[in-house]
Design a protein around this motif. Structure first.
Motif, PDB file in Angstrom:
ATOM      1  N   THR A   7       0.835  -1.202   0.000  1.00 23.31           N
ATOM      2  CA  THR A   7       0.000   0.000   0.000  1.00 23.31           C
ATOM      3  C   THR A   7       0.869   1.249   0.000  1.00 23.31           C
ATOM      4  O   THR A   7       0.617   2.194  -0.760  1.00 23.31           O
ATOM      5  N   HIS A   8       1.898   1.255   0.839  1.00 25.71           N
ATOM      6  CA  HIS A   8       2.822   2.395   0.863  1.00 25.71           C
ATOM      7  C   HIS A   8       3.493   2.572  -0.499  1.00 25.71           C
ATOM      8  O   HIS A   8       3.644   3.692  -0.985  1.00 25.71           O
ATOM      9  N   PHE A   9       3.896   1.468  -1.098  1.00 25.69           N
ATOM     10  CA  PHE A   9       4.565   1.513  -2.400  1.00 25.69           C
ATOM     11  C   PHE A   9       3.651   2.116  -3.466  1.00 25.69           C
ATOM     12  O   PHE A   9       4.047   3.044  -4.184  1.00 25.69           O
ATOM     13  N   LEU A  10       2.441   1.600  -3.582  1.00 29.11           N
ATOM     14  CA  LEU A  10       1.526   2.090  -4.618  1.00 29.11           C
ATOM     15  C   LEU A  10       1.152   3.551  -4.391  1.00 29.11           C
ATOM     16  O   LEU A  10       1.146   4.353  -5.333  1.00 29.11           O
ATOM     17  N   TRP A  46       4.165   5.738  -5.202  1.00 24.26           N
ATOM     18  CA  TRP A  46       4.414   5.804  -6.646  1.00 24.26           C
ATOM     19  C   TRP A  46       3.392   6.707  -7.332  1.00 24.26           C
ATOM     20  O   TRP A  46       3.746   7.466  -8.240  1.00 24.26           O
ATOM     21  N   LEU A  47       2.144   6.657  -6.896  1.00 25.99           N
ATOM     22  CA  LEU A  47       1.142   7.545  -7.497  1.00 25.99           C
ATOM     23  C   LEU A  47       1.480   9.012  -7.251  1.00 25.99           C
ATOM     24  O   LEU A  47       1.345   9.846  -8.149  1.00 25.99           O
ATOM     25  N   VAL A  48       1.937   9.327  -6.053  1.00 24.03           N
ATOM     26  CA  VAL A  48       2.389  10.697  -5.781  1.00 24.03           C
ATOM     27  C   VAL A  48       3.561  11.037  -6.695  1.00 24.03           C
ATOM     28  O   VAL A  48       3.593  12.085  -7.337  1.00 24.03           O
ATOM     29  N   ALA A  49       4.516  10.126  -6.783  1.00 23.68           N
ATOM     30  CA  ALA A  49       5.697  10.352  -7.625  1.00 23.68           C
ATOM     31  C   ALA A  49       5.331  10.505  -9.092  1.00 23.68           C
ATOM     32  O   ALA A  49       5.976  11.264  -9.824  1.00 23.68           O
ATOM     33  N   SER A  50       4.293   9.805  -9.541  1.00 22.63           N
ATOM     34  CA  SER A  50       3.910   9.862 -10.956  1.00 22.63           C
ATOM     35  C   SER A  50       3.432  11.240 -11.379  1.00 22.63           C
ATOM     36  O   SER A  50       3.529  11.596 -12.551  1.00 22.63           O
ATOM     37  N   LEU A  79      -5.760   1.719  -5.016  1.00 18.16           N
ATOM     38  CA  LEU A  79      -4.474   2.251  -5.477  1.00 18.16           C
ATOM     39  C   LEU A  79      -3.926   1.447  -6.644  1.00 18.16           C
ATOM     40  O   LEU A  79      -3.367   2.012  -7.591  1.00 18.16           O
ATOM     41  N   LEU A  80      -4.095   0.128  -6.605  1.00 17.25           N
ATOM     42  CA  LEU A  80      -3.654  -0.722  -7.712  1.00 17.25           C
ATOM     43  C   LEU A  80      -4.431  -0.383  -8.986  1.00 17.25           C
ATOM     44  O   LEU A  80      -3.844  -0.243 -10.063  1.00 17.25           O
ATOM     45  N   GLY A  81      -5.745  -0.239  -8.859  1.00 17.49           N
ATOM     46  CA  GLY A  81      -6.566   0.119 -10.020  1.00 17.49           C
ATOM     47  C   GLY A  81      -6.174   1.463 -10.613  1.00 17.49           C
ATOM     48  O   GLY A  81      -6.042   1.603 -11.835  1.00 17.49           O
ATOM     49  N   ILE A  82      -5.978   2.456  -9.769  1.00 20.70           N
ATOM     50  CA  ILE A  82      -5.567   3.785 -10.234  1.00 20.70           C
ATOM     51  C   ILE A  82      -4.184   3.712 -10.871  1.00 20.70           C
ATOM     52  O   ILE A  82      -3.932   4.336 -11.908  1.00 20.70           O
ATOM     53  N   SER A  83      -3.279   2.930 -10.281  1.00 14.13           N
ATOM     54  CA  SER A  83      -1.925   2.789 -10.830  1.00 14.13           C
ATOM     55  C   SER A  83      -1.956   2.170 -12.219  1.00 14.13           C
ATOM     56  O   SER A  83      -1.205   2.581 -13.108  1.00 14.13           O
ATOM     57  N   ILE A  84      -2.821   1.195 -12.409  1.00 15.06           N
ATOM     58  CA  ILE A  84      -2.944   0.570 -13.735  1.00 15.06           C
ATOM     59  C   ILE A  84      -3.510   1.564 -14.733  1.00 15.06           C
ATOM     60  O   ILE A  84      -3.042   1.665 -15.870  1.00 15.06           O
ATOM     61  N   PHE A 103       4.457   1.521 -12.049  1.00 17.82           N
ATOM     62  CA  PHE A 103       5.254   1.292 -10.838  1.00 17.82           C
ATOM     63  C   PHE A 103       6.352   0.258 -11.056  1.00 17.82           C
ATOM     64  O   PHE A 103       7.299   0.185 -10.287  1.00 17.82           O
ATOM     65  N   VAL A 104       6.269  -0.513 -12.122  1.00 14.03           N
ATOM     66  CA  VAL A 104       7.299  -1.510 -12.428  1.00 14.03           C
ATOM     67  C   VAL A 104       8.631  -0.823 -12.732  1.00 14.03           C
ATOM     68  O   VAL A 104       9.695  -1.402 -12.538  1.00 14.03           O
TER      69      VAL A 104
END
Length: 197
Positions: free
Chosen positions: A5-8, A11-15, A153-158, A168-169
């Protein structure tokens, strides 16, 4: 919350905060590295396996949420990561943001299985004991709230990966990221054609 959860979330903030893979990776790492103070669990597990005694988790209990879950850790980790950045002032600010996002998420959702098993944030550790923050309504680490947030978060990241062409890969491999994004885009194209039929 869980490291995933922290990772995703980081990464979304970083994106949206960085325009290059290196800086996005550094900002993402700042949101994950506070949990490095929980690596004492490895020592505990090895000890438990080799001692033949009742399992204990001394190092994990003693140091997790104490060594890196406060402002001293935030400054140290953020400065180290910024040293590798392309856009240093921007990365420093966003590293501090994702680091503190990690602390906020832990404050909200890192409770153990028992109601009284709260994880406080000792914001000045390891230098000073106070302030100590905790929330009595803290969600269970494995609670539905955290699982829902992780899936969202996974859905938004995709979705971001399909729209922007990176995912995030990229934190692990630029090549693997390109392949991952291509596969996602093909799936979305196929899914779109299937809906049109």
């Amino acid at each position: 919350m869980s490291p995933l959860t922290h990772f995703l979330g980081s990464w979304l903030v970083a994106s949206v905060a960085a325009d290059n893979p290196r800086d996005r990776t550094l900002i993402t790492l700042a949101g994950v590295l506070p949990d490095a103070d929980g690596l004492g669990i490895v020592v505990d597990v090895v000890h438990n396996l080799t001692s033949g005694k009742e399992p204990t988790y001394y190092y994990y209990q003693q140091y997790h949420h104490l060594l890196l879950h406060g402002w001293p850790g935030a400054i140290l980790i953020s400065l180290i990561l910024t040293g590798f950045a392309r856009k240093k002032p921007r990365v420093l600010i966003w590293c501090l943001v994702t680091y503190h996002l990690h602390l906020l998420c832990d404050l909200v959702g890192s409770r153990g299985p028992d109601v009284g098993d709260l994880w406080p944030i000792c914001y000045s550790e390891p230098l000073f004991r106070h302030p100590i923050w905790f929330w009595k309504g803290q969600w269970r680490l494995d609670g539905w709230q955290n699982m829902t947030i992780t899936l969202a978060l996974l859905g938004i990241s995709i979705w971001v990966a399909v729209k922007r062409g990176f995912s995030f890969v990229e934190v692990f491999s630029g090549r693997a990221d390109k392949v991952f994004v291509q596969v996602l885009r093909k799936w979305f194209i196929r899914a779109g054609k299937g809906l049109c039929i």
